[in-house]
Scaffold this motif. Structure first.
Motif, PDB file in Angstrom:
ATOM      1  N   LEU A 191      53.363 -29.030  42.699  1.00  0.00           N
ATOM      2  CA  LEU A 191      53.814 -30.382  43.013  1.00  0.00           C
ATOM      3  C   LEU A 191      54.907 -30.359  44.074  1.00  0.00           C
ATOM      4  O   LEU A 191      54.889 -31.167  45.015  1.00  0.00           O
ATOM      5  CB  LEU A 191      54.316 -31.089  41.749  1.00  0.00           C
ATOM      6  N   SER A 192      55.849 -29.442  43.938  1.00  0.00           N
ATOM      7  CA  SER A 192      56.941 -29.342  44.911  1.00  0.00           C
ATOM      8  C   SER A 192      56.401 -29.054  46.305  1.00  0.00           C
ATOM      9  O   SER A 192      56.900 -29.588  47.296  1.00  0.00           O
ATOM     10  CB  SER A 192      57.911 -28.238  44.484  1.00  0.00           C
ATOM     11  N   ALA A 193      55.376 -28.225  46.384  1.00  0.00           N
ATOM     12  CA  ALA A 193      54.777 -27.912  47.682  1.00  0.00           C
ATOM     13  C   ALA A 193      53.939 -29.075  48.203  1.00  0.00           C
ATOM     14  O   ALA A 193      53.906 -29.338  49.411  1.00  0.00           O
ATOM     15  CB  ALA A 193      53.927 -26.648  47.579  1.00  0.00           C
ATOM     16  N   SER A 194      53.288 -29.792  47.298  1.00  0.00           N
ATOM     17  CA  SER A 194      52.358 -30.841  47.720  1.00  0.00           C
ATOM     18  C   SER A 194      53.052 -31.966  48.475  1.00  0.00           C
ATOM     19  O   SER A 194      52.464 -32.580  49.371  1.00  0.00           O
ATOM     20  CB  SER A 194      51.610 -31.409  46.509  1.00  0.00           C
ATOM     21  N   VAL A 195      54.309 -32.234  48.139  1.00  0.00           N
ATOM     22  CA  VAL A 195      55.012 -33.324  48.815  1.00  0.00           C
ATOM     23  C   VAL A 195      55.364 -32.955  50.260  1.00  0.00           C
ATOM     24  O   VAL A 195      55.752 -33.825  51.044  1.00  0.00           O
ATOM     25  CB  VAL A 195      56.279 -33.743  48.044  1.00  0.00           C
ATOM     26  N   LEU A 196      55.206 -31.689  50.614  1.00  0.00           N
ATOM     27  CA  LEU A 196      55.462 -31.246  51.987  1.00  0.00           C
ATOM     28  C   LEU A 196      54.177 -31.215  52.813  1.00  0.00           C
ATOM     29  O   LEU A 196      54.140 -30.628  53.895  1.00  0.00           O
ATOM     30  CB  LEU A 196      56.131 -29.873  51.979  1.00  0.00           C
ATOM     31  N   ASN A 197      53.133 -31.837  52.282  1.00  0.00           N
ATOM     32  CA  ASN A 197      51.889 -32.035  53.037  1.00  0.00           C
ATOM     33  C   ASN A 197      51.158 -30.723  53.296  1.00  0.00           C
ATOM     34  O   ASN A 197      50.665 -30.468  54.391  1.00  0.00           O
ATOM     35  CB  ASN A 197      52.165 -32.745  54.364  1.00  0.00           C
TER      36      ASN A 197
END
Length: 288
Positions: A191-197
């Motif tokens: 999730l933390s990575a996903s917000v960075l596209n």
């Protein structure tokens, strides 16, 4: 090449030989049940660094034969032996793998010029695209933004499997190289990575948790962050339980619980004790 890729497990028998029937079952489970977009073959999760070149080739062959063109395939060919890396890159390219990947050379303290030459040597031998496999905690190879930029100057290097908790560097790479593929490699930080596209993820636990991984990505993309956090929390509860019990052995026992002949891990990985097998089955009952 975007999407979710399972870091594929391999089934071995008690003597450490490839269990072809079990490997095919694991492949089908990932495609049919986990509904992943592709498979990352012969990575750490596949116990790649414990097997011979010929076994690696056989695994590549079995997976390609079982998959056909149903999903994308990435072949991890990286090796401390550059001749083996080149041989496997050529072999999997001829088999029709969609891309190759290579872990950064490890153990010896290679400087960046040596790392760069390693990748260029592999790519000079094949007409295929390559995804860097960056996992500093295990390789000791930490690259900065400028060094990633130098590697990306080779047009055949199309992206990176980013298995590191450095989200500042991840954001910098995403901003600087919007046309390169970035795959998150830490399942517990998806999730933390996903917000960075990011463009996707490659994960060990996708063998048993692929559907939740997709939920996290989709909910994040839709801006439904509270729901996404709940799924990540459930995922991390699963991961914590698996890590506490023995990562690869427990995932294999969970697959067995679903009727899949996931086999054994190769030595020096140990067998689970009877009570640990029981815990693995309990984890499977709760989360699969």
């Amino acid at each position: 090449m975007k999407g979710l890729y399972t870091a594929l497990m391999c089934s071995f028998d008690e003597k450490g030989k490839i269990n072809e029937k079990g490997l095919r079952e694991i492949v089908r489970h990932n495609i049919q049940e986990s509904q992943i977009d592709g498979l990352y073959v012969n990575g750490s999760t596949g116990e790649n660094f414990l097997i011979s070149t010929e076994d690696k080739k056989r695994i590549f062959e079995i997976v390609k034969d079982e998959v056909g063109d149903q999903v994308k395939l990435i072949a991890q060919v990286g090796s401390l032996n550059i001749d083996e890396a080149v041989e496997l890159a050529q072999f999997t390219t001829d088999l029709g793998y969609d891309a190759i990947s290579a872990v950064t050379p490890f153990y010896y303290k290679f400087n960046f010029e040596e790392v760069k030459d390693y990748y260029n040597t592999i790519l000079e031998s094949v007409d295929n695209d390559l995804i860097i496999y960056s996992i500093p905690a295990l390789t000791g190879v930490n690259m900065n933004l400028e060094q990633f930029g130098e590697l990306f100057e080779n047009e055949k290097i199309i992206g990176v499997k980013f298995t590191a908790p450095d989200f500042f560097l991840l954001e910098r790479i995403r901003h600087a190289f919007p046309d390169k593929l970035i795959y998150s490699g830490f399942d517990e930080m998806l999730l933390s990575a996903s917000v960075l596209n990011i463009d996707g993820a490659i994960g060990s636990t996708f063998n048993v948790n692929g559907k939740r991984a997709r939920q996290i990505m989709e909910l994040s993309a839709e801006g439904k962050m509270e729901e996404a956090r709940k799924v990540q929390k459930e995922t991390n509860d699963l991961i914590a339980a698996v890590l506490d019990n023995g990562l690869y052995q427990t995932i294999k026992e969970m697959l067995k619980f679903k009727g899949i002949d996931a086999g054994h891990c190769r030595k020096p990985m140990r067998e689970l004790k009877e009570e640990e097998v029981g815990r693995a089955r309990q984890i499977a009952e709760k989360y699969m």
